[in-house]
Design a protein around this motif. Sequence first.
Motif, PDB file in Angstrom:
ATOM      1  N   PRO A  54       0.813  -1.225   0.000  1.00 30.39           N
ATOM      2  CA  PRO A  54       0.000   0.000   0.000  1.00 30.39           C
ATOM      3  C   PRO A  54       0.843   1.271   0.000  1.00 30.39           C
ATOM      4  O   PRO A  54       1.933   1.314   0.561  1.00 30.39           O
ATOM      5  CB  PRO A  54      -0.790  -0.107   1.311  1.00 30.39           C
ATOM      6  N   SER A  55       0.318   2.298  -0.649  1.00 33.73           N
ATOM      7  CA  SER A  55       0.993   3.600  -0.696  1.00 33.73           C
ATOM      8  C   SER A  55      -0.003   4.655  -1.141  1.00 33.73           C
ATOM      9  O   SER A  55      -0.870   4.382  -1.969  1.00 33.73           O
ATOM     10  CB  SER A  55       2.151   3.550  -1.706  1.00 33.73           C
ATOM     11  N   THR A  56       0.111   5.832  -0.602  1.00 27.72           N
ATOM     12  CA  THR A  56      -0.587   7.005  -1.158  1.00 27.72           C
ATOM     13  C   THR A  56       0.448   7.978  -1.714  1.00 27.72           C
ATOM     14  O   THR A  56       0.507   8.241  -2.916  1.00 27.72           O
ATOM     15  CB  THR A  56      -1.454   7.689  -0.087  1.00 27.72           C
ATOM     16  N   ARG A  57       1.304   8.514  -0.820  1.00 24.39           N
ATOM     17  CA  ARG A  57       2.231   9.571  -1.207  1.00 24.39           C
ATOM     18  C   ARG A  57       3.242   9.162  -2.268  1.00 24.39           C
ATOM     19  O   ARG A  57       3.424   9.853  -3.274  1.00 24.39           O
ATOM     20  CB  ARG A  57       3.071  10.032   0.008  1.00 24.39           C
ATOM     21  N   THR A  58       3.929   8.060  -1.998  1.00 25.20           N
ATOM     22  CA  THR A  58       5.057   7.713  -2.875  1.00 25.20           C
ATOM     23  C   THR A  58       4.543   7.399  -4.278  1.00 25.20           C
ATOM     24  O   THR A  58       5.082   7.887  -5.274  1.00 25.20           O
ATOM     25  CB  THR A  58       5.828   6.516  -2.285  1.00 25.20           C
ATOM     26  N   ARG A  59       3.493   6.585  -4.346  1.00 21.03           N
ATOM     27  CA  ARG A  59       2.960   6.207  -5.656  1.00 21.03           C
ATOM     28  C   ARG A  59       2.420   7.428  -6.412  1.00 21.03           C
ATOM     29  O   ARG A  59       2.772   7.664  -7.566  1.00 21.03           O
ATOM     30  CB  ARG A  59       1.840   5.164  -5.488  1.00 21.03           C
ATOM     31  N   ARG A 107       7.784  -0.594  -5.344  1.00 20.55           N
ATOM     32  CA  ARG A 107       7.705  -0.852  -3.894  1.00 20.55           C
ATOM     33  C   ARG A 107       7.347  -2.322  -3.714  1.00 20.55           C
ATOM     34  O   ARG A 107       6.485  -2.851  -4.425  1.00 20.55           O
ATOM     35  CB  ARG A 107       6.658   0.036  -3.233  1.00 20.55           C
ATOM     36  N   HIS A 135      14.065   3.481   1.991  1.00 18.95           N
ATOM     37  CA  HIS A 135      13.082   4.296   1.261  1.00 18.95           C
ATOM     38  C   HIS A 135      13.837   5.551   0.809  1.00 18.95           C
ATOM     39  O   HIS A 135      13.680   6.631   1.366  1.00 18.95           O
ATOM     40  CB  HIS A 135      11.929   4.646   2.194  1.00 18.95           C
ATOM     41  N   GLN A 138      12.139   8.989  -0.038  1.00 21.43           N
ATOM     42  CA  GLN A 138      11.555   9.633   1.141  1.00 21.43           C
ATOM     43  C   GLN A 138      12.647  10.348   1.939  1.00 21.43           C
ATOM     44  O   GLN A 138      12.478  11.496   2.364  1.00 21.43           O
ATOM     45  CB  GLN A 138      10.865   8.586   2.026  1.00 21.43           C
ATOM     46  N   PRO A 273       7.262  10.940   8.111  1.00 23.44           N
ATOM     47  CA  PRO A 273       7.193  10.560   6.692  1.00 23.44           C
ATOM     48  C   PRO A 273       5.756  10.344   6.228  1.00 23.44           C
ATOM     49  O   PRO A 273       5.490  10.340   5.037  1.00 23.44           O
ATOM     50  CB  PRO A 273       7.988   9.245   6.635  1.00 23.44           C
ATOM     51  N   LEU A 274       4.851  10.154   7.169  1.00 22.31           N
ATOM     52  CA  LEU A 274       3.448   9.835   6.911  1.00 22.31           C
ATOM     53  C   LEU A 274       3.351   8.465   6.228  1.00 22.31           C
ATOM     54  O   LEU A 274       4.278   8.045   5.568  1.00 22.31           O
ATOM     55  CB  LEU A 274       2.752  10.928   6.108  1.00 22.31           C
ATOM     56  N   PRO A 275       2.257   7.743   6.311  1.00 25.64           N
ATOM     57  CA  PRO A 275       1.059   8.153   7.024  1.00 25.64           C
ATOM     58  C   PRO A 275       1.260   8.142   8.539  1.00 25.64           C
ATOM     59  O   PRO A 275       1.964   7.284   9.060  1.00 25.64           O
ATOM     60  CB  PRO A 275       0.039   7.086   6.612  1.00 25.64           C
TER      61      PRO A 275
HETATM   62  N1   CP Z   1       5.845   8.075   3.227  1.00 24.46           N
HETATM   63  C1   CP Z   1       5.324   7.073   2.482  1.00 24.46           C
HETATM   64  O1   CP Z   1       6.022   6.186   1.995  1.00 24.46           O
HETATM   65  O2   CP Z   1       3.975   7.135   2.337  1.00 24.46           O
HETATM   66  P1   CP Z   1       3.118   6.111   1.481  1.00 24.46           P
HETATM   67  O3   CP Z   1       3.236   4.760   2.149  1.00 24.46           O
HETATM   68  O4   CP Z   1       1.714   6.646   1.513  1.00 24.46           O
HETATM   69  O5   CP Z   1       3.704   6.052   0.102  1.00 24.46           O
END
Ligand code: CP
Length: 344
Positions: A54-59, A107, A135, A138, A273-275
């Motif tokens: 799962p990913s929001t930001r990186t993807r 990823r 990462h 990041q 780094p979130l989330p």
């Molecule tokens: N910081 C980070 O990797 O966020 P995601 O998991 O949402 O990509």
Amino acid sequence: MEFVGKHILTVDQMDREGIEVLFDVADQMVPYATRRMTTRVLEGAVLSNMFFEPSTRTRVSFGSAFNLLGGHVQETTGIESSSLAKGESLHDTARVLSGYSDVVVMRHPDAGSVAEFAEASRVPVINGGDGANEHPSQALLDLYTIRRELAAQSRDVDGLRIALMGDLKYGRAVHSLLKLLTLFDRVEVHLVSPPDLPAPPELVEGLKAAKHVVAEHHEMAGGIDHVDIVYVTRTQVERYESSAEADRYRGLFRLNQAIYTEHCEPHTVIMHPLPRDSSDAAQELDVDLNQNPNLAIFRQTDNGVVVRMALFALVLDVVDYVHEDARPVRWYTDKRTPVRHRST
Ligand code: CP
């Protein structure tokens, strides 16, 4: 360091000169990322954005970065929607995808898997996170953010005082950032974690070899009191045998406004780094910090786009052509009130 045509798998590849080049290019990307200018410099190029975790930001930010340079993005999300689920090897997947694309971001839940994939790839591969290992993008955007936040205080990364707090054992963003800090001088690093979740010993040794001051803490008090940056990370639930095991650590360190006011210096910058895990059991970074001007978490996410644009431009060797190709945004310049406001 050389970027052109290279895989970006680990921050071990970076040196100070390479970081300066990357950040200089990232600064040049701001007008494009903020839609004041457009460029089609990667028109015709294809990114395979392969996210097997799962990913929001990186993807999305890698995809946005590629789109902003004019390229096309094709995505696969989840092992179950790829032929890895049918037993295909990373080698074969890499050979196939590198026939379909000019660059791959990947990823994967297993440490070392992105490097294994890259060995069989005929196009550059960028590590979007491999298990608990690294990462790199990041950490680069985090360092870019640290530099900008410190510059606003007329400070430099050399001489930085930083606390990293939370699950330091499995936090891959922390691992890459700790490695990057070894490239700087006179850094003071406070590692704040439960006793069972320390930073990997080889990373602590790396900091000491760089002659940095390193202190390990198991309580927030004392760990976050005299630092420029407090970098919080969540318990990496997905790395544990069970969520019950992860629950033993979730919520042990909760930074909120009251604790910040009591312990931190007035200019301490808060990063993550979130989330962030906003469930009741965790709350490692309370939403009551949202009004704190030193909360830099969304400046980090914005910075992620320009740093990732710079990575693509350098790896695909188009930096020199971006500005030649630049066009003003008509809707932006033709209207007195921009359609879209952005604050950074
Ligand atoms: N910081 C980070 O990797 O966020 P995601 O998991 O949402 O990509």
